[in-house]
Design a protein around this motif. Structure first.
Motif, short mmCIF file in Angstrom:
data_model
loop_
_atom_site.label_atom_id
_atom_site.label_comp_id
_atom_site.label_asym_id
_atom_site.label_seq_id
_atom_site.Cartn_x
_atom_site.Cartn_y
_atom_site.Cartn_z
N ARG A 291 0.80 -1.02 0.04
CA ARG A 291 0.10 -0.01 -0.13
C ARG A 291 0.78 1.13 -0.05
NH1 ARG A 291 -3.45 -0.25 5.14
NH2 ARG A 291 -4.24 1.52 3.91
N ALA A 292 1.79 1.21 0.82
CA ALA A 292 3.00 2.27 0.87
C ALA A 292 3.42 2.38 -0.52
CB ALA A 292 3.85 2.18 1.99
N LEU A 293 3.88 1.37 -1.16
CA LEU A 293 4.37 1.56 -2.39
C LEU A 293 3.46 2.51 -3.41
CD1 LEU A 293 6.78 0.69 -4.53
CD2 LEU A 293 5.40 -1.29 -5.13
N GLY A 294 2.16 1.93 -3.42
CA GLY A 294 1.17 2.79 -4.26
C GLY A 294 1.13 4.47 -3.80
N ILE A 295 1.44 4.93 -2.51
CA ILE A 295 1.27 6.17 -2.12
C ILE A 295 2.50 6.73 -2.57
CG2 ILE A 295 1.43 7.48 0.01
CD1 ILE A 295 -1.09 5.89 -0.53
N VAL A 296 3.66 6.29 -2.32
CA VAL A 296 4.95 6.94 -2.98
C VAL A 296 5.07 7.06 -4.37
CG1 VAL A 296 6.28 6.16 -0.99
CG2 VAL A 296 6.40 4.96 -3.12
N HIS A 297 4.36 6.30 -5.10
CA HIS A 297 4.17 6.14 -6.46
C HIS A 297 3.28 7.41 -7.06
CE1 HIS A 297 5.79 2.31 -8.01
NE2 HIS A 297 6.93 2.95 -7.35
N LYS A 298 2.43 7.89 -5.99
CA LYS A 298 1.29 9.00 -6.16
C LYS A 298 2.14 10.22 -6.27
CE LYS A 298 -3.26 6.90 -5.22
NZ LYS A 298 -4.19 6.72 -4.32
N CYS A 299 2.73 10.11 -5.03
CA CYS A 299 3.67 11.37 -4.67
C CYS A 299 4.50 12.07 -5.90
CB CYS A 299 4.39 11.38 -3.54
SG CYS A 299 3.39 10.98 -1.99
N TYR A 300 5.37 10.85 -6.15
CA TYR A 300 6.50 11.05 -7.49
C TYR A 300 6.28 10.12 -8.33
CZ TYR A 300 8.53 14.52 -4.00
OH TYR A 300 8.68 15.37 -3.03
N LYS A 301 6.55 10.45 -9.67
CA LYS A 301 6.44 9.30 -10.76
C LYS A 301 7.50 8.34 -10.51
CE LYS A 301 4.05 11.97 -14.07
NZ LYS A 301 4.30 12.98 -15.52
N PRO A 302 7.22 7.01 -10.50
CA PRO A 302 8.54 5.95 -10.68
C PRO A 302 9.20 6.08 -12.11
CG PRO A 302 6.35 5.11 -11.18
CD PRO A 302 6.17 6.58 -10.95
N MET A 303 10.53 5.79 -11.76
CA MET A 303 11.38 5.53 -13.04
C MET A 303 11.01 4.22 -13.51
SD MET A 303 15.18 7.13 -12.17
CE MET A 303 15.44 8.50 -11.86
N PRO A 304 10.71 4.06 -14.84
CA PRO A 304 10.49 2.69 -15.46
C PRO A 304 11.79 1.86 -15.47
CG PRO A 304 9.88 4.66 -17.00
CD PRO A 304 10.60 5.22 -15.89
N GLY A 305 11.27 0.39 -14.87
CA GLY A 305 12.45 -0.45 -14.93
C GLY A 305 13.32 -0.59 -13.54
N ARG A 306 12.92 0.42 -12.58
CA ARG A 306 13.62 0.70 -11.24
C ARG A 306 12.88 0.03 -10.22
NH1 ARG A 306 18.12 4.17 -11.81
NH2 ARG A 306 18.50 3.34 -9.98
N PHE A 307 12.10 -0.83 -10.30
CA PHE A 307 11.41 -1.48 -9.24
C PHE A 307 11.72 -2.83 -8.86
CE2 PHE A 307 7.54 -4.32 -7.96
CZ PHE A 307 7.62 -3.78 -6.63
N LYS A 308 11.90 -3.33 -7.67
CA LYS A 308 12.37 -4.36 -7.37
C LYS A 308 11.58 -4.94 -6.26
CE LYS A 308 17.02 -4.13 -9.34
NZ LYS A 308 18.25 -3.95 -9.10
N ASP A 309 11.01 -6.12 -6.53
CA ASP A 309 10.47 -6.83 -5.28
C ASP A 309 11.01 -7.85 -4.57
OD1 ASP A 309 8.58 -7.92 -3.48
OD2 ASP A 309 6.93 -8.05 -4.93
N TYR A 310 12.05 -7.44 -3.34
CA TYR A 310 12.69 -8.44 -2.74
C TYR A 310 11.86 -9.12 -1.64
CZ TYR A 310 16.77 -6.62 -5.16
OH TYR A 310 17.90 -6.47 -6.02
N ILE A 311 10.61 -8.67 -1.48
CA ILE A 311 9.59 -9.43 -0.39
C ILE A 311 9.02 -10.78 -0.95
CG2 ILE A 311 7.64 -9.25 0.88
CD1 ILE A 311 7.91 -6.04 1.08
N ALA A 312 8.81 -10.71 -2.27
CA ALA A 312 8.16 -11.93 -3.10
C ALA A 312 9.26 -12.93 -3.23
CB ALA A 312 7.46 -11.62 -4.31
N ILE A 313 10.49 -12.28 -3.83
CA ILE A 313 11.83 -12.93 -4.02
C ILE A 313 12.95 -12.33 -3.26
CG2 ILE A 313 13.34 -13.88 -5.79
CD1 ILE A 313 10.99 -13.33 -7.77
#
Length: 717
Positions: A291-313
């Motif tokens: 949920r926090a990830l969605g909030i920060v992406h609302k605050c500022y635009k994310p850079m394409p290809g720079r997201f990593k999910d180390y919780i799932a993997i």
């Protein structure tokens, strides 16, 4: 706690100045009174053992074990680990035997102390070998108890804090060892706090000028950096508060060594890295992370290809977090990590969190599970090979960034970046790697040396009876694959050498009208004892590898009453070209079936086959005892390399014409070299694969008939 207070009160002030008060305060936060008493008992024992000893700085030596124990107390390690930290140099530096420690403090503490101790009392051929063997012992001790490496890392951390007193050469050596081995181990075990300190201290000692330059640049940028971090943090706080997410937002401190590595590895200027801002958001649950990830992406635009999910993997060391990079104020890059409290604790303490939180929760237990998987791989690498080979393999294995691929069943396999299909096969199982013959990536056939990418599904095709190709060593990345291939080839060579040695010895005995079956057991045992061999297989192997002469061993095996003047001449040894690693063919003369050949016994390589007109014959004549009569088997089922030189007129397309002519004779061309002699003619040198002289003669006749060919023949050194 009364015991600790009274114990400290009894000590003279000069003995309390070594940091014991600080250690006691750390222990009081989480240990029971009885556990504190046990640790203080270990302190008294260590202080008495080290009495009169001083560090290089002039401080009492006991100050070092106390500082090591304090570092571990900061990580809230158990009492046995703190006792081992206080005693960790007692065996090595004071001569107190391990048995005495076991009797006083228990077997568990004694094993921990012994695992950390170096191997100074053993003679080694070189300093490198001593270091490698000491490191091997420490890692193998970790298999029994992971706390060995925690004590060692704390020991190294305090040594690095006080390294400036050492001479420059020793300082640089220890700093390089820290950056190459101990900091990566701390990273592999998820101990981020220890890793960062070891990296910064190691970098400061190894490259002091570079460290000062970067330190000054960071201080200059600090004021602006804080303002921008505060601005981003306020915006995140507002957004998270509106969504009802309870979170802590803080700026992440930049570490000088990580900045230096980014500049070096990515070829970036300093200002390109200093202008990247980092924040960490800690929330209560995994659901809140996303949920926090969605909030920060609302605050500022994310850079394409720079997201990593180390919780799932999770990373290989058990680290879990969400990573994203945003376009911050003014378009400046902003790196954000989002994790839970448990994940944050594990990220900082790694495997050390396991001993404080033994309630069985997954985040605390996960680093230990990952670490034990890694140690299991180390145990496989440890089998066979020297200590120095093992240390180099571990160094390679300590840098695991980062490819995640899938098995056909959907299981995740983590591999270092640049890993190939062969690395994947060995990661699944050593037996799969040894028998792999082909691979499919995303259901499509690919070469075994194909480099894997994130998210691919890899399937390995195996075959019964298949074996590793020696060429695989040139492209595999993982230490496990490299060591498995080397060990297999070593065992293969040993097996082949044993068979060859037995044939050579039997051949040599025929000269004296004797065979191996007729050699009395007593005579064989006496000969083995005389030559220092434990068993007959070892003797055969040494003969096969050219380390012993079959004729000399044969004479030792003769009965006392035997006629040592000899009888019939030994028959030549037959070769089939399939003897593998212990019969090789001289590259100087390229012998092929049909040539008159002889064998030369080369120590460590076995038999090298040469033509009787080889140009190196003069050199071999100096050692006639190493010559061996050999002959080709009548039926051969393989091809051999042979070099052919053709002198041709210099005209357009002549090379293609000669190559086409060779191909028409159904002969494979391995390599071509063009040597220009003058303006009118050139030399073409072909490396061909033929099954014998008959095929070679057909090729030479075909080339000789060409109008632009002036002459053709085999090369000879």
């Amino acid at each position: 706690m009364d015991y600790a207070a009274s114990f400290l009160a009894r000590l003279p002030k000069r003995k309390r100045s070594i940091g014991l008060d600080r250690l006691n305060r750390r222990m009081e936060r989480y240990l029971s009174a009885e556990q504190v008493r046990q640790v203080m008992d270990a302190y008294e024992f260590a202080a008495k053992a080290h009495e009169g000893q001083q560090r290089y700085s002039g401080e009492p030596y006991i100050s070092h074990p106390v500082a090591v124990a304090t570092i571990l107390a900061d990580l809230k390690l158990d009492a046995q680990t703190l006792m081992s930290a206080l005693l960790h140099d007692v065996i090595e530096d004071t001569g107190v035997p391990k048995e005495h420690i076991a009797e006083r403090f228990g077997e568990e503490v004694a094993e921990l102390v012994d695992g950390v101790s170096k191997l100074d009392k053993i003679e080694f051929r070189s300093r490198a070998e001593a270091q490698a063997e000491s490191f091997r012992k420490m890692l193998l001790a970790m298999v029994g108890d992971m706390r060995v490496i925690l004590v060692k890392l704390a020991d190294r951390t305090h040594n690095m804090r006080t390294l400036w007193i050492m001479p420059p050469e020793k300082r640089r050596r220890i700093a390089r060892e820290t950056l190459e081995i101990y900091a990566p181990i701390a990273n592999r075990l998820g101990m981020n706090t220890i890793r960062l300190e070891l990296e910064d201290l190691g970098f400061r000692c190894l490259h002091p000028y570079r460290y000062r330059v970067l330190e000054r640049a960071l201080k200059r940028a600090q004021g602006t950096h804080k303002q921008i971090i505060q601005k981003i943090s306020r915006r995140f706080d507002d957004g998270l508060g509106e969504a009802g997410i309870d979170a802590r937002v803080a700026g992440r401190e930049k570490h000088i060594y990580s900045i230096y590595r980014k500049m070096r590895d990515k070829k970036l200027a300093l200002n390109e890295i200093v202008d990247v801002y980092g924040l960490r958001i800690v929330v209560e649950s995994v659901d809140d992370c996303y949920r926090a990830l969605g909030i920060v992406h609302k605050c500022y635009k994310p850079m394409p290809g720079r997201f990593k999910d180390y919780i799932a993997i999770p990373r290989v060391n058990g680290y879990q977090s969400l990573h994203t990079t945003l376009f911050g104020p003014g378009g400046l890059p902003c790196e954000v990590q989002i994790r839970t409290d448990d994940m944050d604790r594990v990220a900082e303490s790694g495997i050390a969190a396991h001993w404080l939180y033994k309630s069985g929760n997954a985040p605390a237990a996960q680093p230990e599970v990952r670490a034990r998987e890694w140690l299991a791989n180390l145990m496989e690498m440890e089998e066979g090979g020297s200590s120095e080979e093992f240390l180099e393999s571990v160094k390679i294995d300590l840098f695991p960034d980062k490819v995640y691929v899938f098995t056909p069943k959907g299981d995740i396999v983590r591999l270092p970046r640049g890993s190939t299909c062969v690395d994947f096969a060995y990661a699944v199982h050593t037996g799969v790697g040894n028998r792999c013959v082909a691979a499919r990536v995303d259901r499509r056939p690919v070469p075994l040396r194909t480099v894997l990418k994130n998210g691919q599904t890899v399937q390995i095709v195996t075959a019964r009876g298949a074996s590793p190709n020696p060429a695989w060593v040139n492209f595999v990345v993982t230490a496990k694959a490299r060591m498995a291939i080397r060990n297999f080839l070593k065992n293969l060579q040993r097996h082949e050498a044993t068979d060859l040695g037995k044939r050579l010895l039997d051949n040599a005995l025929r000269e004296f009208k004797l065979t191996l079956r007729k050699v009395p057991d007593e005579r064989m045992k006496a000969t083995l004892e005389l030559l220092g061999c434990n068993e007959v297989q070892e003797l055969y192997e040494q003969i096969g590898l050219g380390e012993r002469m079959a004729s000399l061993v044969a004479r030792r095996l003769l009965p006392e009453e035997a006629d040592k003047r000899g009888g019939e001449q030994a028959a030549p040894l037959t070769i089939a070209g399939t003897e593998g690693m212990v019969v090789t063919y001289g590259r100087c003369c390229h012998p092929i079936p049909g040539d008159t050949v002889f064998g030369y016994l080369s120590a460590g390589r076995g038999i090298v086959i040469h033509r009787d007109d080889c140009g190196n014959l003069t050199e071999f004549r100096k050692q006639p005892d190493k010559w061996l009569a050999v002959e080709w088997e009548r039926k051969l089922n393989r091809t051999f390399p042979v070099e052919v030189r053709a002198e041709v007129r210099n005209r357009l397309g002549v090379l293609a014409a000669v190559a086409a002519n060779i191909s028409s004779t159904e002969t494979n061309i391995e390599h071509v070299q063009v040597v220009e002699r003058d303006g009118d003619s050139s030399s073409l040198i072909f490396l061909l694969q033929v099954d014998g002289r008959a095929q070679l003669e057909r090729v030479l006749r075909s080339i000789r008939a060409m109008p632009d060919v002036l002459s053709v023949g085999r090369t000879n050194t």
